[in-house]
Design a protein around this motif. Structure first.
Motif, PDB file in Angstrom:
ATOM      1  N   ASP A  27      47.186  79.402  67.027  1.00  0.00           N
ATOM      2  CA  ASP A  27      48.033  80.591  66.832  1.00  0.00           C
ATOM      3  C   ASP A  27      49.089  80.240  65.795  1.00  0.00           C
ATOM      4  O   ASP A  27      49.539  79.098  65.719  1.00  0.00           O
ATOM      5  N   GLU A  28      49.486  81.236  65.010  1.00  0.00           N
ATOM      6  CA  GLU A  28      50.511  80.954  63.994  1.00  0.00           C
ATOM      7  C   GLU A  28      51.898  80.900  64.624  1.00  0.00           C
ATOM      8  O   GLU A  28      52.836  80.405  64.032  1.00  0.00           O
ATOM      9  N   GLN A  80      39.780  96.316  67.649  1.00  0.00           N
ATOM     10  CA  GLN A  80      40.693  97.319  68.202  1.00  0.00           C
ATOM     11  C   GLN A  80      39.976  98.639  68.431  1.00  0.00           C
ATOM     12  O   GLN A  80      40.324  99.396  69.312  1.00  0.00           O
ATOM     13  N   LYS A 130      37.237  90.075  68.332  1.00  0.00           N
ATOM     14  CA  LYS A 130      37.730  91.206  69.121  1.00  0.00           C
ATOM     15  C   LYS A 130      38.117  92.346  68.191  1.00  0.00           C
ATOM     16  O   LYS A 130      38.798  92.119  67.187  1.00  0.00           O
ATOM     17  N   GLU A 133      39.462  96.626  75.404  1.00  0.00           N
ATOM     18  CA  GLU A 133      40.136  97.811  75.963  1.00  0.00           C
ATOM     19  C   GLU A 133      39.119  98.910  76.257  1.00  0.00           C
ATOM     20  O   GLU A 133      39.148  99.528  77.311  1.00  0.00           O
ATOM     21  N   GLY A 187      43.053  86.410  74.000  1.00  0.00           N
ATOM     22  CA  GLY A 187      42.645  85.069  73.557  1.00  0.00           C
ATOM     23  C   GLY A 187      42.999  83.994  74.567  1.00  0.00           C
ATOM     24  O   GLY A 187      42.183  83.113  74.864  1.00  0.00           O
ATOM     25  N   ALA A 224      44.378  90.518  59.164  1.00  0.00           N
ATOM     26  CA  ALA A 224      44.261  89.082  59.456  1.00  0.00           C
ATOM     27  C   ALA A 224      42.969  88.799  60.230  1.00  0.00           C
ATOM     28  O   ALA A 224      42.298  87.782  60.006  1.00  0.00           O
ATOM     29  N   ILE A 248      41.148  81.672  68.200  1.00  0.00           N
ATOM     30  CA  ILE A 248      42.220  81.957  67.247  1.00  0.00           C
ATOM     31  C   ILE A 248      42.974  83.194  67.715  1.00  0.00           C
ATOM     32  O   ILE A 248      42.388  84.278  67.835  1.00  0.00           O
ATOM     33  N   GLY A 249      44.243  83.027  68.005  1.00  0.00           N
ATOM     34  CA  GLY A 249      45.056  84.130  68.536  1.00  0.00           C
ATOM     35  C   GLY A 249      45.203  83.949  70.038  1.00  0.00           C
ATOM     36  O   GLY A 249      44.255  84.169  70.786  1.00  0.00           O
ATOM     37  N   MET A 250      46.403  83.515  70.449  1.00  0.00           N
ATOM     38  CA  MET A 250      46.639  83.242  71.868  1.00  0.00           C
ATOM     39  C   MET A 250      47.435  84.369  72.516  1.00  0.00           C
ATOM     40  O   MET A 250      48.383  84.132  73.254  1.00  0.00           O
ATOM     41  N   ARG A 283      47.194  88.026  74.901  1.00  0.00           N
ATOM     42  CA  ARG A 283      46.710  88.151  76.289  1.00  0.00           C
ATOM     43  C   ARG A 283      45.218  87.910  76.376  1.00  0.00           C
ATOM     44  O   ARG A 283      44.737  87.190  77.250  1.00  0.00           O
ATOM     45  N   ILE A 297      42.522  88.027  67.345  1.00  0.00           N
ATOM     46  CA  ILE A 297      43.687  88.674  66.726  1.00  0.00           C
ATOM     47  C   ILE A 297      43.435  90.174  66.797  1.00  0.00           C
ATOM     48  O   ILE A 297      42.363  90.629  66.404  1.00  0.00           O
ATOM     49  N   GLY A 298      44.408  90.935  67.293  1.00  0.00           N
ATOM     50  CA  GLY A 298      44.157  92.361  67.450  1.00  0.00           C
ATOM     51  C   GLY A 298      44.961  93.227  66.511  1.00  0.00           C
ATOM     52  O   GLY A 298      44.414  93.855  65.604  1.00  0.00           O
ATOM     53  N   ASP A 324      46.992  92.819  64.001  1.00  0.00           N
ATOM     54  CA  ASP A 324      46.926  92.611  62.556  1.00  0.00           C
ATOM     55  C   ASP A 324      45.458  92.638  62.123  1.00  0.00           C
ATOM     56  O   ASP A 324      44.795  91.615  61.996  1.00  0.00           O
ATOM     57  N   ASP A 350      48.018  79.269  60.517  1.00  0.00           N
ATOM     58  CA  ASP A 350      47.695  80.634  60.085  1.00  0.00           C
ATOM     59  C   ASP A 350      46.210  80.642  59.723  1.00  0.00           C
ATOM     60  O   ASP A 350      45.783  79.950  58.792  1.00  0.00           O
TER      61      ASP A 350
HETATM   62  P1  ATP Z   1      46.424  90.891  73.087  1.00  0.00           P
HETATM   63  O1  ATP Z   1      46.124  92.312  73.417  1.00  0.00           O
HETATM   64  O2  ATP Z   1      45.306  89.960  73.335  1.00  0.00           O
HETATM   65  O3  ATP Z   1      47.727  90.381  73.640  1.00  0.00           O
HETATM   66  P2  ATP Z   1      46.758  91.885  70.457  1.00  0.00           P
HETATM   67  O4  ATP Z   1      45.521  92.647  70.320  1.00  0.00           O
HETATM   68  O5  ATP Z   1      48.048  92.624  70.654  1.00  0.00           O
HETATM   69  O6  ATP Z   1      46.598  90.787  71.546  1.00  0.00           O
HETATM   70  P3  ATP Z   1      48.044  90.308  68.575  1.00  0.00           P
HETATM   71  O7  ATP Z   1      49.190  90.128  69.508  1.00  0.00           O
HETATM   72  O8  ATP Z   1      48.255  91.005  67.325  1.00  0.00           O
HETATM   73  O9  ATP Z   1      46.832  90.961  69.238  1.00  0.00           O
HETATM   74  O10 ATP Z   1      47.414  88.899  68.218  1.00  0.00           O
HETATM   75  C1  ATP Z   1      47.151  87.949  69.174  1.00  0.00           C
HETATM   76  C2  ATP Z   1      47.708  86.631  68.718  1.00  0.00           C
HETATM   77  O11 ATP Z   1      47.169  86.317  67.447  1.00  0.00           O
HETATM   78  C3  ATP Z   1      49.221  86.588  68.583  1.00  0.00           C
HETATM   79  O12 ATP Z   1      49.722  85.573  69.437  1.00  0.00           O
HETATM   80  C4  ATP Z   1      49.453  86.292  67.132  1.00  0.00           C
HETATM   81  O13 ATP Z   1      50.535  85.380  66.934  1.00  0.00           O
HETATM   82  C5  ATP Z   1      48.150  85.645  66.694  1.00  0.00           C
HETATM   83  N1  ATP Z   1      47.879  85.816  65.281  1.00  0.00           N
HETATM   84  C6  ATP Z   1      47.980  86.953  64.538  1.00  0.00           C
HETATM   85  N2  ATP Z   1      47.652  86.715  63.268  1.00  0.00           N
HETATM   86  C7  ATP Z   1      47.351  85.394  63.170  1.00  0.00           C
HETATM   87  C8  ATP Z   1      46.951  84.530  62.107  1.00  0.00           C
HETATM   88  N3  ATP Z   1      46.782  84.981  60.864  1.00  0.00           N
HETATM   89  N4  ATP Z   1      46.715  83.237  62.406  1.00  0.00           N
HETATM   90  C9  ATP Z   1      46.881  82.758  63.647  1.00  0.00           C
HETATM   91  N5  ATP Z   1      47.254  83.506  64.682  1.00  0.00           N
HETATM   92  C10 ATP Z   1      47.493  84.807  64.461  1.00  0.00           C
END
Ligand code: ATP
Length: 217
Positions: A32-33, A101, A99, A121, A14, A80, A8-10, A12, A74-75, A77, A52
């Motif tokens: 991914d949403e 933060q 994962k 990280e 995921g 979420a 869940i969350g695609m 970098r 998901i990072g 948010d 979502d």
């Molecule tokens: P990374 O470092 O892996 O790129 P990140 O820590 O910056 O990620 P986000 O970019 O916030 O994390 O989240 C990763 C993915 O999760 C995003 O593509 C985002 O669209 C998706 N995402 C966030 N919230 C939800 C949700 N509620 N349902 C589904 N997907 C979600």
């Protein structure tokens, strides 16, 4: 049947997890949403679904309970990420890997039911730092709070000596568990094994002892 995964969350992280599993021939569903993320990753996963994950009904429709492992990647948010983990736990998902933060986020994820929390990280920072201390350290993986495994290129002083002669256990308190020699990987090196140039030692030990070994061996 081999294990089935959902990520869940695609972002970098995921997408990297999902693609790697897919390349190893596992069934992976990417969720991914964001439709754009789904389109970007569709050819690197078995199925890709826009949903979502904080919507319990959406997860039910996907049949999320049937997956052996669900990765919450998901990072940004944090809300979420926590809510998703909680819903997955309540739905009875067998194994949830999430994962985090930071440490606080990680503690909450464990509290709401994550079976394992990863800190990409932080862990990558630790690995890079060890590589900076000594260019000979190729990799560094924490096993427990104070214990790790390090991959260290042999120094010129070690070449031509046997493990017995090096006696790293007595001198540094660490154990050599394997020797990589080119393509060959010797996982139970004998004491009379002779170290060759460019060999890589895989050593396990207390972080304090590994540090001594990295700096002085
Ligand atoms: P990374 O470092 O892996 O790129 P990140 O820590 O910056 O990620 P986000 O970019 O916030 O994390 O989240 C990763 C993915 O999760 C995003 O593509 C985002 O669209 C998706 N995402 C966030 N919230 C939800 C949700 N509620 N349902 C589904 N997907 C979600």
């Amino acid at each position: 049947m081999s294990k089935q995964f959902a990520v869940i969350g695609m972002g970098r992280f995921g997408s990297s997890v999902a693609r790697t599993l897919y390349e190893m021939d596992y069934e992976v569903m990417g969720i991914d949403e964001d439709e754009e993320k789904i389109n970007e990753n569709i050819q690197y996963v078995t199925h890709a679904v826009a949903a979502d994950s904080t919507d319990e009904m959406a997860l039910k429709e996907i049949g999320i309970r049937n997956f052996d492992v669900v990765v919450v990647a998901i990072g940004a948010d944090i809300q979420a990420s926590i809510l998703t983990t909680l819903i997955l736990k309540e739905m009875g998902v067998k194994k949830i890997v999430a994962k985090a933060q930071n440490e606080r986020h990680g503690q909450v994820l464990y509290k709401v039911g994550a079976d394992r929390v990863v800190f990409p990280e932080r862990d990558m920072g630790i690995r890079v730092a060890h590589n900076l201390i000594s260019a000979n350290v190729l990799d560094f993986i924490e096993l427990a709070e104070d214990y790790s495994v390090a991959e260290v290129v042999v120094s010129p002083g070690m070449v031509g000596k046997t493990l017995r002669q090096l006696d790293v256990r007595a001198r540094y308190g660490v154990n050599v568990i394997a020797i990589k020699s080119g393509e060959q990987f010797n996982i139970s090196p004998r004491p009379d094994e002779v170290i060759q140039q460019h060999d890589v030692l895989v050593v396990i030990g207390h972080n304090r002892d590994l540090k001594q070994f990295e700096e002085h061996a």
